[in-house]
Each structure stands twice: as structure tokens, then as C-alpha cells.
Design a protein around this motif. Sequence first.
Motif, PDB file in Angstrom:
ATOM      1  N   GLY A   9       0.848  -1.196   0.000  1.00  0.00           N
ATOM      2  CA  GLY A   9       0.000   0.000   0.000  1.00  0.00           C
ATOM      3  C   GLY A   9       0.877   1.237   0.000  1.00  0.00           C
ATOM      4  N   ASN A  10       0.581   2.148  -0.904  1.00  0.00           N
ATOM      5  CA  ASN A  10       1.305   3.414  -0.963  1.00  0.00           C
ATOM      6  C   ASN A  10       0.319   4.505  -0.574  1.00  0.00           C
ATOM      7  N   TRP A  11       0.483   5.019   0.633  1.00  0.00           N
ATOM      8  CA  TRP A  11      -0.495   6.001   1.132  1.00  0.00           C
ATOM      9  C   TRP A  11      -0.285   7.402   0.585  1.00  0.00           C
ATOM     10  N   LYS A  12       0.839   7.624  -0.065  1.00  0.00           N
ATOM     11  CA  LYS A  12       1.134   8.961  -0.609  1.00  0.00           C
ATOM     12  C   LYS A  12       0.998  10.012   0.515  1.00  0.00           C
ATOM     13  N   MET A  13       0.544  11.231   0.214  1.00  0.00           N
ATOM     14  CA  MET A  13       0.497  12.258   1.270  1.00  0.00           C
ATOM     15  C   MET A  13      -0.867  12.210   1.982  1.00  0.00           C
ATOM     16  N   GLY A  94      11.505   5.933  -7.445  1.00  0.00           N
ATOM     17  CA  GLY A  94      11.154   6.120  -8.852  1.00  0.00           C
ATOM     18  C   GLY A  94       9.659   6.089  -9.125  1.00  0.00           C
ATOM     19  N   HIS A  95       8.859   6.339  -8.101  1.00  0.00           N
ATOM     20  CA  HIS A  95       7.412   6.411  -8.348  1.00  0.00           C
ATOM     21  C   HIS A  95       7.151   7.492  -9.413  1.00  0.00           C
ATOM     22  N   SER A  96       6.143   7.275 -10.234  1.00  0.00           N
ATOM     23  CA  SER A  96       5.923   8.226 -11.344  1.00  0.00           C
ATOM     24  C   SER A  96       5.653   9.637 -10.839  1.00  0.00           C
ATOM     25  N   GLU A  97       5.074   9.757  -9.627  1.00  0.00           N
ATOM     26  CA  GLU A  97       4.860  11.112  -9.103  1.00  0.00           C
ATOM     27  C   GLU A  97       6.202  11.772  -8.774  1.00  0.00           C
ATOM     28  N   ARG A  98       7.167  10.973  -8.329  1.00  0.00           N
ATOM     29  CA  ARG A  98       8.520  11.523  -8.088  1.00  0.00           C
ATOM     30  C   ARG A  98       9.173  11.867  -9.426  1.00  0.00           C
ATOM     31  N   TYR A 166       5.612  -2.379 -11.916  1.00  0.00           N
ATOM     32  CA  TYR A 166       5.200  -1.797 -13.192  1.00  0.00           C
ATOM     33  C   TYR A 166       3.955  -0.971 -12.936  1.00  0.00           C
ATOM     34  N   GLU A 167       4.092   0.341 -13.123  1.00  0.00           N
ATOM     35  CA  GLU A 167       2.953   1.228 -12.897  1.00  0.00           C
ATOM     36  C   GLU A 167       2.765   2.118 -14.119  1.00  0.00           C
ATOM     37  N   PRO A 168       1.886   1.702 -15.040  1.00  0.00           N
ATOM     38  CA  PRO A 168       1.634   2.567 -16.195  1.00  0.00           C
ATOM     39  C   PRO A 168       1.068   3.895 -15.700  1.00  0.00           C
ATOM     40  N   TRP A 170      -0.612   6.164 -16.975  1.00  0.00           N
ATOM     41  CA  TRP A 170      -1.996   6.438 -17.381  1.00  0.00           C
ATOM     42  C   TRP A 170      -3.013   5.685 -16.524  1.00  0.00           C
ATOM     43  N   ALA A 171      -2.558   4.750 -15.716  1.00  0.00           N
ATOM     44  CA  ALA A 171      -3.499   3.967 -14.893  1.00  0.00           C
ATOM     45  C   ALA A 171      -3.459   4.364 -13.418  1.00  0.00           C
ATOM     46  N   ILE A 172      -2.585   5.323 -13.076  1.00  0.00           N
ATOM     47  CA  ILE A 172      -2.437   5.662 -11.661  1.00  0.00           C
ATOM     48  C   ILE A 172      -3.445   6.731 -11.243  1.00  0.00           C
ATOM     49  N   GLY A 173      -4.303   6.353 -10.312  1.00  0.00           N
ATOM     50  CA  GLY A 173      -5.273   7.302  -9.765  1.00  0.00           C
ATOM     51  C   GLY A 173      -6.324   7.727 -10.773  1.00  0.00           C
ATOM     52  N   THR A 174      -6.405   7.039 -11.904  1.00  0.00           N
ATOM     53  CA  THR A 174      -7.323   7.461 -12.958  1.00  0.00           C
ATOM     54  C   THR A 174      -8.556   6.576 -13.007  1.00  0.00           C
ATOM     55  N   GLY A 211       0.888  -1.941 -10.522  1.00  0.00           N
ATOM     56  CA  GLY A 211       0.232  -0.843  -9.807  1.00  0.00           C
ATOM     57  C   GLY A 211      -0.516   0.063 -10.768  1.00  0.00           C
ATOM     58  N   GLY A 212      -1.659   0.560 -10.346  1.00  0.00           N
ATOM     59  CA  GLY A 212      -2.463   1.468 -11.172  1.00  0.00           C
ATOM     60  C   GLY A 212      -3.918   1.067 -11.055  1.00  0.00           C
ATOM     61  N   SER A 213      -4.646   1.791 -10.162  1.00  0.00           N
ATOM     62  CA  SER A 213      -6.087   1.550  -9.964  1.00  0.00           C
ATOM     63  C   SER A 213      -6.433   0.105  -9.604  1.00  0.00           C
ATOM     64  N   VAL A 214      -5.596  -0.517  -8.779  1.00  0.00           N
ATOM     65  CA  VAL A 214      -5.923  -1.865  -8.281  1.00  0.00           C
ATOM     66  C   VAL A 214      -7.028  -1.732  -7.232  1.00  0.00           C
ATOM     67  N   LYS A 215      -8.031  -2.600  -7.303  1.00  0.00           N
ATOM     68  CA  LYS A 215      -9.134  -2.591  -6.339  1.00  0.00           C
ATOM     69  C   LYS A 215      -9.584  -4.031  -6.073  1.00  0.00           C
ATOM     70  N   VAL A 231       0.814  -6.637  -6.054  1.00  0.00           N
ATOM     71  CA  VAL A 231       0.256  -5.348  -6.499  1.00  0.00           C
ATOM     72  C   VAL A 231       0.738  -4.211  -5.591  1.00  0.00           C
ATOM     73  N   LEU A 232       0.833  -3.034  -6.190  1.00  0.00           N
ATOM     74  CA  LEU A 232       1.150  -1.815  -5.442  1.00  0.00           C
ATOM     75  C   LEU A 232      -0.104  -0.942  -5.542  1.00  0.00           C
ATOM     76  N   VAL A 233      -0.677  -0.652  -4.386  1.00  0.00           N
ATOM     77  CA  VAL A 233      -2.015  -0.052  -4.358  1.00  0.00           C
ATOM     78  C   VAL A 233      -1.961   1.347  -3.747  1.00  0.00           C
ATOM     79  N   GLY A 234      -2.507   2.325  -4.452  1.00  0.00           N
ATOM     80  CA  GLY A 234      -2.558   3.690  -3.923  1.00  0.00           C
ATOM     81  C   GLY A 234      -3.896   3.941  -3.249  1.00  0.00           C
ATOM     82  N   GLY A 235      -4.807   4.559  -3.987  1.00  0.00           N
ATOM     83  CA  GLY A 235      -6.109   4.978  -3.450  1.00  0.00           C
ATOM     84  C   GLY A 235      -6.830   3.910  -2.629  1.00  0.00           C
ATOM     85  N   ALA A 236      -6.860   2.680  -3.141  1.00  0.00           N
ATOM     86  CA  ALA A 236      -7.621   1.628  -2.462  1.00  0.00           C
ATOM     87  C   ALA A 236      -6.905   1.076  -1.226  1.00  0.00           C
TER      88      ALA A 236
HETATM   89  P1  PGA Z   1      -3.599   4.055  -7.472  1.00  0.00           P
HETATM   90  O1  PGA Z   1      -2.039   4.414  -7.250  1.00  0.00           O
HETATM   91  O2  PGA Z   1      -3.805   2.672  -6.948  1.00  0.00           O
HETATM   92  O3  PGA Z   1      -4.339   5.114  -6.727  1.00  0.00           O
HETATM   93  O4  PGA Z   1      -3.829   4.126  -8.957  1.00  0.00           O
HETATM   94  C1  PGA Z   1      -1.043   3.457  -7.424  1.00  0.00           C
HETATM   95  C2  PGA Z   1       0.296   4.055  -7.114  1.00  0.00           C
HETATM   96  O5  PGA Z   1       0.520   5.239  -7.417  1.00  0.00           O
HETATM   97  O6  PGA Z   1       1.185   3.365  -6.552  1.00  0.00           O
END
Ligand code: PGA
Length: 250
Positions: A9-13, A94-98, A166-168, A170-174, A211-215, A231-236
Motif C-alpha cells: 500500500g502506498n499512502w502517498k500524502m 522512482g514512483h511516477s509522481e517523483r 510496473y505502474e503505467p 496512465w493507470a495511476i489514480g485514474t 500498480g495502477g487503480s488496483v481494487k 500489487v502496489l495499491v494507492g487509493g484503495a
Molecule cells: P492508485 O495508485 O492505486 O491510486 O492508482 C497506485 C500508485 O501510485 O502506486
Amino acid sequence: MDKKSIVAGNWKMNKTQLEAKEFIKNLAPLIQSARASVYISPSFTALQESILAANNTNIIIGAQNMHDETDGAFTGEISGGMLKALGVEFVILGHSERRHVFHEDSSFINRKLIRALKDGLQPILCIGETQKEREEKKTEIVLEEQFLKGIQNLSKKDASNIIIAYEPVWAIGTGKTATSEIAEHVHSFIRKLVVKHLDKEISKNMHILYGGSVKPQNVEELMQQENIDGVLVGGASLDYKVFAQIINKA
Ligand code: PGA
């Protein structure tokens, strides 16, 4: 897939230290019989509380970033040694936001990765193409470059300790997940990159996470793919009940 899967889980900020503590206290009993290894990366300010709360659970705590130097005049930065001293076990690099929001380049990410390994932290190296790169059919070129630059100057032994995500972009948080076919296709390409640039044995043992919108609704199908090891999970990952469902399905 024969190795133990990883759900990170990546809680971000998000989440204060008290919210983090509460979350871990609530999550731990729900995932006691999970097959997967469970990783959580809170914000720096919540690391200490999270480590304490995760004590005697099957949850491993990591950071979302670090600096590549050991110490010095780097206002606002945090070193791998500081994280290790807290009890942190892994770090996302190396997260795409970084890469895209904070303009970190591959050589900086590579230096951090080398430092993380020296400091005894397990790096999760994120790689992924943007929508534009995918449309221009540059996905494989971009991934090979990010991977190669990421592991530059690492011994094979050190490289065998990293996790790839692998975090495309275009699939992150979208809300757009790569279909399991797209993800599997790319994961098998990444596995081949590991064989080509490291070796077959390392490639077999290396975890490659998606990683990318995993739920909860898509995790099972993703996990059924041969080359998806977790999986690497952000929002969920921000809601403990939802994250528990993902963990228990992985
Ligand atoms: P997301 O983020 O699950 O909210 O798309 C994934 C991530 O940025 O690691």
C-alpha cells in the motif's frame, strides 16, 4: 506463480500518525490468514507510529522516498540511514509522481537505489510509461531504459534484492486499470529484461508488482497472471476494509 505474493500500500500524502496507528490496528486482525506479504508505506511523519503499531503483525513498514546522500546540507530531505534507524524495511523509489511531478531523473533514482541497498532497505523500483509514450508505441523502450538506468552499477547480488513495480502512468489514480492481458504482456517483457540484463535465476525469484487503480474487483484477475507477483495499491489502500479485501484475495 509459486513465490509468495506481495500486496503493498502506498499512502502517498495521506494520514497523520494517529490515523496510521488506527488503520493498522483495524487492519491487522482482518489479514491474519493472508497468503500475501503485506507492505505499507505511510508518510515520513507516520512511520514511527506505524512501525510500533505493526509490531507482532504480518505488516512490513516502508517509506515512500529517501535521499541518496547519507547526511549533509540537504534541507527537507531524509536519508536511508535515518529510515533504517527507525525500523523501516523498504522504500519506494522512482514512483511516477517523483519522476513527473518532482522531476527526479533516472540517475538520481539509481543513486538512491544503491544507497537504499547499502542502508539495508529493500527498494521497490517503479517503472512505467505515460499515455503518450504508449500511444507512440514506446512502452518497451521506456521500460527498458528506466529498468537499466535504475539498476546501473548494481552487483547481481544487490539487484536480486530489489522489487520491481510496473505502474503505467496512465493507470495511476485514474480508475483506468491496465487489463490483465496488457499487464501480463508487459510483466512478461520485464521478466525477460531481468533475464537479459541480470540472469534467469534472478528473474525467477524477482517480484514484479502491478500498480495502477488496483481494487478488490480487479485484483484476482491480475494475480492470476503468470508474471504478476503482487500489487502496489494507492487509493484503495487508504480504507482498511477495502485494503483487507485486496490482501485476502491476493
Ligand atoms: P492508485 O495508485 O492505486 O491510486 O492508482 C497506485 C500508485 O501510485 O502506486
